[in-house]
Design a protein around this motif. Sequence first.
Motif, PDB file in Angstrom:
ATOM      1  N   ALA A   1       0.838  -1.195   0.000  1.00 35.13           N
ATOM      2  CA  ALA A   1       0.000   0.000   0.000  1.00 35.13           C
ATOM      3  C   ALA A   1       0.873   1.245   0.000  1.00 35.13           C
ATOM      4  O   ALA A   1       1.966   1.261   0.585  1.00 35.13           O
ATOM      5  N   CYS A   2       0.417   2.288  -0.661  1.00 36.34           N
ATOM      6  CA  CYS A   2       1.164   3.542  -0.703  1.00 36.34           C
ATOM      7  C   CYS A   2       1.101   4.230   0.665  1.00 36.34           C
ATOM      8  O   CYS A   2       0.045   4.260   1.312  1.00 36.34           O
ATOM      9  N   ALA A   3       2.218   4.795   1.080  1.00 36.89           N
ATOM     10  CA  ALA A   3       2.256   5.500   2.363  1.00 36.89           C
ATOM     11  C   ALA A   3       1.538   6.839   2.281  1.00 36.89           C
ATOM     12  O   ALA A   3       1.019   7.338   3.288  1.00 36.89           O
ATOM     13  N   SER A   4       1.489   7.429   1.077  1.00 37.53           N
ATOM     14  CA  SER A   4       0.808   8.707   0.878  1.00 37.53           C
ATOM     15  C   SER A   4       0.318   8.765  -0.557  1.00 37.53           C
ATOM     16  O   SER A   4       0.617   7.884  -1.369  1.00 37.53           O
ATOM     17  N   VAL A   5      -0.433   9.798  -0.865  1.00 33.02           N
ATOM     18  CA  VAL A   5      -0.967   9.931  -2.223  1.00 33.02           C
ATOM     19  C   VAL A   5       0.193   9.988  -3.216  1.00 33.02           C
ATOM     20  O   VAL A   5       1.061  10.860  -3.105  1.00 33.02           O
ATOM     21  N   PRO A   6       0.261   9.062  -4.184  1.00 32.27           N
ATOM     22  CA  PRO A   6       1.359   9.104  -5.152  1.00 32.27           C
ATOM     23  C   PRO A   6       1.215  10.299  -6.092  1.00 32.27           C
ATOM     24  O   PRO A   6       0.130  10.562  -6.617  1.00 32.27           O
ATOM     25  N   VAL A   7       2.295  11.024  -6.276  1.00 35.28           N
ATOM     26  CA  VAL A   7       2.263  12.200  -7.153  1.00 35.28           C
ATOM     27  C   VAL A   7       2.519  11.817  -8.604  1.00 35.28           C
ATOM     28  O   VAL A   7       2.305  12.612  -9.518  1.00 35.28           O
ATOM     29  N   LYS A   8       2.995  10.587  -8.829  1.00 33.40           N
ATOM     30  CA  LYS A   8       3.187  10.085 -10.188  1.00 33.40           C
ATOM     31  C   LYS A   8       2.890   8.584 -10.192  1.00 33.40           C
ATOM     32  O   LYS A   8       2.688   7.984  -9.129  1.00 33.40           O
ATOM     33  N   ALA A   9       2.812   8.002 -11.372  1.00 28.74           N
ATOM     34  CA  ALA A   9       2.505   6.572 -11.487  1.00 28.74           C
ATOM     35  C   ALA A   9       3.467   5.765 -10.631  1.00 28.74           C
ATOM     36  O   ALA A   9       4.687   5.918 -10.731  1.00 28.74           O
ATOM     37  N   SER A  10       2.899   4.898  -9.785  1.00 28.46           N
ATOM     38  CA  SER A  10       3.710   4.155  -8.829  1.00 28.46           C
ATOM     39  C   SER A  10       3.249   2.709  -8.755  1.00 28.46           C
ATOM     40  O   SER A  10       2.092   2.390  -9.034  1.00 28.46           O
ATOM     41  N   GLY A  11       4.177   1.838  -8.336  1.00 31.25           N
ATOM     42  CA  GLY A  11       3.871   0.425  -8.207  1.00 31.25           C
ATOM     43  C   GLY A  11       3.191   0.067  -6.906  1.00 31.25           C
ATOM     44  O   GLY A  11       2.847  -1.099  -6.694  1.00 31.25           O
TER      45      GLY A  11
ATOM     46  N   ILE B   1      -5.817   2.396  -7.334  1.00 32.70           N
ATOM     47  CA  ILE B   1      -4.953   2.987  -8.358  1.00 32.70           C
ATOM     48  C   ILE B   1      -3.589   2.320  -8.290  1.00 32.70           C
ATOM     49  O   ILE B   1      -2.969   2.230  -7.220  1.00 32.70           O
ATOM     50  N   TRP B   2      -3.134   1.847  -9.450  1.00 33.69           N
ATOM     51  CA  TRP B   2      -1.844   1.147  -9.554  1.00 33.69           C
ATOM     52  C   TRP B   2      -1.191   1.570 -10.864  1.00 33.69           C
ATOM     53  O   TRP B   2      -1.818   1.496 -11.921  1.00 33.69           O
ATOM     54  N   HIS B   3       0.034   2.022 -10.799  1.00 34.11           N
ATOM     55  CA  HIS B   3       0.750   2.531 -11.978  1.00 34.11           C
ATOM     56  C   HIS B   3      -0.063   3.598 -12.709  1.00 34.11           C
ATOM     57  O   HIS B   3      -0.111   3.646 -13.933  1.00 34.11           O
ATOM     58  N   GLY B   4      -0.725   4.455 -11.936  1.00 32.92           N
ATOM     59  CA  GLY B   4      -1.443   5.577 -12.508  1.00 32.92           C
ATOM     60  C   GLY B   4      -2.764   5.241 -13.157  1.00 32.92           C
ATOM     61  O   GLY B   4      -3.339   6.096 -13.844  1.00 32.92           O
ATOM     62  N   GLN B   5      -3.280   4.041 -12.927  1.00 35.00           N
ATOM     63  CA  GLN B   5      -4.551   3.637 -13.529  1.00 35.00           C
ATOM     64  C   GLN B   5      -5.471   3.023 -12.471  1.00 35.00           C
ATOM     65  O   GLN B   5      -4.996   2.384 -11.527  1.00 35.00           O
ATOM     66  N   VAL B   6      -6.779   3.223 -12.663  1.00 34.54           N
ATOM     67  CA  VAL B   6      -7.754   2.558 -11.796  1.00 34.54           C
ATOM     68  C   VAL B   6      -7.894   1.121 -12.269  1.00 34.54           C
ATOM     69  O   VAL B   6      -8.394   0.868 -13.371  1.00 34.54           O
TER      70      VAL B   6
END
Length: 256
Positions: free
Chosen positions: A48-58, A117-122
């Motif tokens: 899980a992301c620690a915070s809102v990703p500012v760019k496409a992230s894994g 959201i994963w790699h910038g996509q829902v």
Amino acid sequence: MAEAPGRKAVRLSMWLLVGVVALVAGVAMGFQVDGALEREREFRAAPACASVPVKASGCLWEQEFTVRSAETNRRHRNRSPEAVLVPSVGEPWDVTFRRTGPVLSEMERGERVVGVIWHGQVVEIRDADGRRQQTSVGPVGWPADRLGGALALVPLGLTAVSGGLWGFLARGSRRHTTAAAVVRWHGIAIGVTAMLTLWAQSANHWPIWALPAIWGPIALILLACMTGFVIAALHGELEDDEQADPQGTPPVPGSA
């Protein structure tokens, strides 16, 4: 009545075209299975992301959306099911789906849903009842779809091409023409069996190995049936009396 040579050539050409397209598509799907499996494994192992990703992230980020619209597009076969989702801040997201259920079909305007959201996509939508549905770009289930497509299209392509070529080379032989048709139609049966197996696997959430495990024995039975019918056709056992002797046989005196 015998089929006109021109119409026969057109029909067999269509079989060949369909066979080549199906074979190419099936082989392409087969080569995509490994990559799809790797992508699904990566998604399942993503943290899980620690915070809102500012760019496409894994990593995985769960974002709340409000449904602006949801369309199953059942009357438009060339359009995928789709929805427009609005976040609390930012532009709306246009999301498409491979299927209509279980979440999209129950969506209503103004409803709140959660998107993964994963790699910038829902890639996944979850409703208030906890039901989940993968979007068109969702990795879960994609390997089975690719494998099922390959199992359906490769046999269909091989039988359509071989049966079409055999029909061209039959040179007016009724028995060989019938045998070639047997090959082609059994290829369709094998392809339909693969699609039905894929539907059952998806509906019951069976593992991917269930596809070849179920489809394989049925395909072998159909191949055995095809071989038997081909042999019968070549021996003339599939012809009725009128086909076997179109001119008719004069009655033998005293046989009545």
